[in-house]
Design an enzyme around this catalytic site. Structure first.
Site, PDB file in Angstrom:
ATOM      1  N   TYR A   8      36.117  40.366  34.113  1.00  0.00           N
ATOM      2  CA  TYR A   8      34.709  40.693  34.405  1.00  0.00           C
ATOM      3  C   TYR A   8      34.599  41.891  35.350  1.00  0.00           C
ATOM      4  CZ  TYR A   8      32.382  36.571  32.391  1.00  0.00           C
ATOM      5  OH  TYR A   8      31.862  35.635  31.541  1.00  0.00           O
ATOM      6  N   ASP A  12      44.242  27.610  25.385  1.00  0.00           N
ATOM      7  CA  ASP A  12      43.966  27.174  24.004  1.00  0.00           C
ATOM      8  C   ASP A  12      44.141  25.661  23.879  1.00  0.00           C
ATOM      9  OD1 ASP A  12      46.649  27.625  24.519  1.00  0.00           O
ATOM     10  OD2 ASP A  12      47.100  28.564  22.594  1.00  0.00           O
ATOM     11  N   LYS A  49      47.002  31.357  30.778  1.00  0.00           N
ATOM     12  CA  LYS A  49      47.630  31.800  29.521  1.00  0.00           C
ATOM     13  C   LYS A  49      48.918  32.488  29.937  1.00  0.00           C
ATOM     14  CE  LYS A  49      47.627  32.358  25.038  1.00  0.00           C
ATOM     15  NZ  LYS A  49      47.778  31.220  24.086  1.00  0.00           N
ATOM     16  N   ASP A 109      30.998  26.205  28.610  1.00  0.00           N
ATOM     17  CA  ASP A 109      30.046  26.064  27.497  1.00  0.00           C
ATOM     18  C   ASP A 109      30.551  24.998  26.528  1.00  0.00           C
ATOM     19  OD1 ASP A 109      28.269  28.053  28.384  1.00  0.00           O
ATOM     20  OD2 ASP A 109      27.998  28.833  26.348  1.00  0.00           O
TER      21      ASP A 109
END
Ligand code: IPM
Ligand code: MG
Length: 354
Positions: free
Chosen positions: A141, A220, A188, A248
């Protein structure tokens, strides 16, 4: 107590839901003998329209004088042109950065009354109570980026410093210590250098929390476990981008995005409080939005920035009681069942708040 709160209603359904949050705060003030004052400030698309910038200097100045910020939502199709020089989201990101709001708390709680509303089988939701701690001021970001411009490529950089990871991890470990003492750190590390640093830094912090059981979960796999066996999680720590996506996803467990509150805190517990849903332009101005995410955000504001725990619990209990009594907005109603509007749902919650 006296407290000054800046509201930034923003765009879409933001103004409607923030208005309900203010009603709740006013009731809490009257009931518990506090004095809350409010200043409304422009942020996001409405600020672009009025002043040409998503985060006006006046808004920053107002927020600097506040004890906490209550935000609605920013963005909408009107400002979505990918070539636009300014975007509503920059207002929110700018506030997070300016006040160093690195710790984003996103609790996912399943209300019994809504268990049948979630797309997951009810037995999978048994015992689900997750607190996400999303790092909020680093990562891709805020890393170096280049827009496409007239060229043929563009990039964003995923970058973390050890200190950034450590301070977010400390918040997550401390939260886990006060709960079921389990922490899942999402990364990750099998692919990304920044995420190998993340994992090392989390392991270093873990040495100070031997009572908390730590596991590292690849993002994942975490996305899969959240659907297959969400009850295995207690506190989940994630970077800015992975945390954005996973929260979300996790909101589906709660039956609706309209149920989930959030707090974004800095080192001194100054905070910005907002529902995690967006501006929902399709239902804006129609008195249809679910105000509960904002009302629960108000409870978090009282808890974290104003240290008013009893008041926070009173709001949470009133929300629970309203749901138990059958009150539903459209997003959480059985299909075809009658639904309350934004204001009527708040009326019900105020009724139980007393
Ligand atoms: C969120 C939102 C924001 C984010 C957007 C509006 C910039 O999706 O708070 O989750 O990506 O952080
Ligand atoms: Mg998001």
């Amino acid at each position: 107590m006296q407290a000054h709160i800046v509201t930034t209603p923003g765009d879409g359904i933001g103004p409607e839901v923030v208005a309900q949050g203010v009603r709740i705060l006013n009731r809490v003030a009257a009931k518990f003998g506090h004095q809350f004052t409010f200043t409304e400030a422009l942020l996001g698309g409405c600020a672009i329209d009025a002043l040409g910038t998503p985060l006006p200097a006046e808004t920053l100045a107002d927020c600097e004088k506040a004890d906490a910020i209550l935000l609605g939502a920013v963005g909408g199709p009107k400002w979505d042109d990918p070539t636009a020089p300014v975007r509503p989201e920059q207002g929110l990101l700018g506030l997070r950065k300016r006040f160093d709001l690195f710790a984003n708390l996103r609790p996912v709680k399943i209300y019994d009354a809504l268990r049948s509303q979630a797309p997951l089988r009810p037995e999978l939701l048994q015992g689900v109570d997750i607190l996400f701690v999303r790092e909020l001021t680093g990562d891709v970001y805020f890393g170096a980026r280049r827009e496409q411009g007239s060229g043929t490529d563009a990039y964003d950089t995923m970058i973390y410093t050890v200190d950034e990871v450590r301070r977010a991890a400390v918040v997550a470990f401390e939260a886990a210590r006060g709960r079921r003492k389990k922490l899942a750190s999402v990364d990750k590390a099998n692919v990304l250098a920044s995420m190998r640093l993340w994992r090392r830094a989390v392991n270093e912090v873990a040495a100070d929390f031997p009572d908390v059981q730590l596991e590292h979960v690849l993002v994942d796999a975490c996305a899969m476990h959240l659907i297959r066996n969400p009850a295995r999680f207690d506190v989940v720590l994630a970077g800015n981008m992975f945390g954005d996506i996973l929260t979300d996803e996790a909101s589906v467990l709660a039956g609706s995005l309209g149920m989930l509150p959030s707090a974004s805190l800095n080192q001194s517990a100054f905070g910005l409080y907002e529902p995690i849903h967006g501006s929902a332009p399709d239902i804006a101005g129609q008195d249809k939005a679910n105000p509960i995410a904002t009302i629960l955000s108000v409870a978090m504001l009282l808890r974290y920035s104003l240290k008013l725990e009893a008041e926070a619990q009173a709001i949470e209990a009133a929300v629970q009681a309203a749901l138990d009594s059958g009150a539903r907005t459209a997003d959480i109603a059985e299909s075809g069942a009658p639904a309350l509007g934004t204001q009527a749902m708040t009326d019900r919650i105020l009724h139980f708040l007393g």
